[in-house]
Design an enzyme around this catalytic site. Structure first.
Site, short mmCIF file in Angstrom:
data_model
loop_
_atom_site.label_atom_id
_atom_site.label_comp_id
_atom_site.label_asym_id
_atom_site.label_seq_id
_atom_site.Cartn_x
_atom_site.Cartn_y
_atom_site.Cartn_z
N LYS A 146 1.08 4.25 -2.83
CA LYS A 146 0.76 5.65 -2.51
C LYS A 146 1.97 6.56 -2.73
CE LYS A 146 -3.57 5.08 -1.44
NZ LYS A 146 -4.64 5.70 -2.25
N TYR A 179 0.84 -1.21 0.00
CA TYR A 179 0.00 0.00 0.00
C TYR A 179 0.87 1.26 0.00
CZ TYR A 179 -3.64 3.23 1.76
OH TYR A 179 -4.51 4.28 1.93
P1 NAP Z 1 -13.27 2.66 1.38
O1 NAP Z 1 -14.26 3.11 2.37
O2 NAP Z 1 -12.76 1.26 1.43
O3 NAP Z 1 -13.83 2.98 -0.09
C1 NAP Z 1 -13.04 2.68 -1.21
C2 NAP Z 1 -13.82 3.04 -2.46
O4 NAP Z 1 -13.01 2.65 -3.60
C3 NAP Z 1 -15.13 2.31 -2.58
O5 NAP Z 1 -16.07 3.13 -3.25
C4 NAP Z 1 -14.75 1.13 -3.45
O6 NAP Z 1 -15.88 0.57 -4.07
C5 NAP Z 1 -13.80 1.79 -4.42
N1 NAP Z 1 -12.93 0.85 -5.15
C6 NAP Z 1 -12.11 -0.08 -4.64
N2 NAP Z 1 -11.52 -0.76 -5.63
C7 NAP Z 1 -11.97 -0.23 -6.79
C8 NAP Z 1 -11.73 -0.51 -8.15
N3 NAP Z 1 -10.91 -1.49 -8.55
N4 NAP Z 1 -12.37 0.24 -9.08
C9 NAP Z 1 -13.23 1.22 -8.72
N5 NAP Z 1 -13.50 1.53 -7.44
C10 NAP Z 1 -12.87 0.80 -6.49
O7 NAP Z 1 -11.93 3.56 1.44
P2 NAP Z 1 -11.69 5.04 2.00
O8 NAP Z 1 -11.18 4.92 3.37
O9 NAP Z 1 -12.84 5.90 1.68
O10 NAP Z 1 -10.42 5.45 1.10
C11 NAP Z 1 -10.54 6.26 -0.06
C12 NAP Z 1 -9.12 6.61 -0.51
O11 NAP Z 1 -8.46 7.30 0.54
C13 NAP Z 1 -8.27 5.40 -0.84
O12 NAP Z 1 -7.44 5.67 -1.94
C14 NAP Z 1 -7.42 5.23 0.41
O13 NAP Z 1 -6.21 4.57 0.14
C15 NAP Z 1 -7.23 6.67 0.82
N6 NAP Z 1 -6.90 6.84 2.23
C16 NAP Z 1 -7.77 6.47 3.22
C17 NAP Z 1 -7.43 6.67 4.55
C18 NAP Z 1 -8.33 6.31 5.68
O14 NAP Z 1 -7.90 6.46 6.84
N7 NAP Z 1 -9.54 5.86 5.44
C19 NAP Z 1 -6.17 7.21 4.86
C20 NAP Z 1 -5.30 7.57 3.84
C21 NAP Z 1 -5.67 7.38 2.53
P3 NAP Z 1 -15.97 -1.03 -4.33
O15 NAP Z 1 -15.56 -1.72 -3.09
O16 NAP Z 1 -17.36 -1.26 -4.76
O17 NAP Z 1 -15.03 -1.27 -5.47
#
Ligand code: NAP
Length: 248
Positions: free
Chosen positions: A160, A156
């Site tokens: 990133k 991961y």
């Molecule tokens: P999440 O709740 O797991 O949501 C992820 C989203 O991405 C969902 O809509 C999922 O839909 C979609 N997705 C996953 N694989 C995909 C694919 N192959 N094609 C199209 N859509 C896809 O994650 P989140 O926490 O909101 O994270 C959003 C972003 O922020 C990510 O890039 C993550 O790495 C980043 N981030 C999050 C955090 C945190 O603390 N939450 C921290 C740093 C960075 P489906 O499952 O239906 O595909």
């Protein structure tokens, strides 16, 4: 549909979490919000409802960003329907956490394919339209892990960190066409991705955050809206942290 649309926003992974908050934050009358997801579990109905409630036009589509063909079709639909792309937010991301010695090749590949190659696919397609328009905003959602590293997240963190290099290179390439490209690096945000961690782990992480709480998806969405605004027109190639002081 083309004549009514003043702004077209594209958000990958908009069915839940940070992507949903970003879709809702951009929603306003005459704004079309295209968002995708890949699974059949969360089809984005709640996101669509929030976009509609703010007067926006939601366009949820099932698109796996790791598939070049699906991404090409997705962007063709967008351009056919609205004729423009004002903002692309590369937000779709997955984790397959494990210690280095236990990471399987498939877990490495899956994470890189979605988090990094997916952003490449979408940016390449969006840029074709933005270059023609001579305007556009691209926002890549990276992570604190891509800057500071994190044990158990070598795959991961690599994806990133790669996204940060990608952001900087594309920012330099597209600046002459009035397109800005920036990255947002969230810290620990309350979404499905972090809620699946054991409660003890979550509490331990939160205790290390100077502001004393996990972030909300809206904390990230607010910055995305700012980076896409006229007021942010002189900001490009930057990585902006939203982490409550977790990494200073
Ligand atoms: P999440 O709740 O797991 O949501 C992820 C989203 O991405 C969902 O809509 C999922 O839909 C979609 N997705 C996953 N694989 C995909 C694919 N192959 N094609 C199209 N859509 C896809 O994650 P989140 O926490 O909101 O994270 C959003 C972003 O922020 C990510 O890039 C993550 O790495 C980043 N981030 C999050 C955090 C945190 O603390 N939450 C921290 C740093 C960075 P489906 O499952 O239906 O595909």
């Amino acid at each position: 549909m083309t004549s009514d649309i003043k702004r077209t926003i594209v958000v990958t992974g908009g069915s839940r979490g940070i992507g949903r908050a970003i879709c809702a934050a951009f929603a306003s009358p005459n704004t079309c919000i295209y968002f995708n997801f890949s699974s059949s579990q969360a089809t984005g109905e709640e996101t669509a409802a929030q976009v509609s409630a703010a007067g926006g036009i939601p366009r949820p589509l099932r698109v796996n960003v790791a598939s070049e063909k699906e991404v090409l079709d997705f962007f063709k639909t967008i351009v056919d329907e609205t004729g423009r792309i004002d903002v692309l937010v590369n937000n779709a991301g997955i984790t397959r956490d494990n210690l280095l010695l236990r990471i399987k090749d498939k877990d490495w590949d899956d994470v890189l394919e979605v988090n990094l190659k997916g952003a490449f696919h979408c940016t390449r397609e969006a840029a074709k339209t933005m270059v023609r328009q001579r305007s556009g905003r691209i926002i890549n959602i990276t992570s604190i892990a891509g800057v500071a590293g994190n044990p158990g997240q070598a795959n991961y963190a690599a994806s990133k960190a790669g996204l940060i290099g990608f952001t900087k290179a594309v920012a330099r390439e597209l600046s002459s066409r009035n397109i800005t490209v920036n990255a947002i690096a969230p810290g620990f945000i309350e979404t499905g991705m972090t809620l699946k961690l054991p409660e003890k782990t979550r509490a331990g992480i939160i205790s290390q955050i100077p502001l004393g709480r996990a972030g909300a998806p809206e904390d990230v969405a607010n910055l995305a809206v700012f980076l896409a605004s006229e007021a942010a027109g002189y900001i490009t190639g930057q990585v902006i942290h939203v982490n409550g002081g977790m990494y200073i």
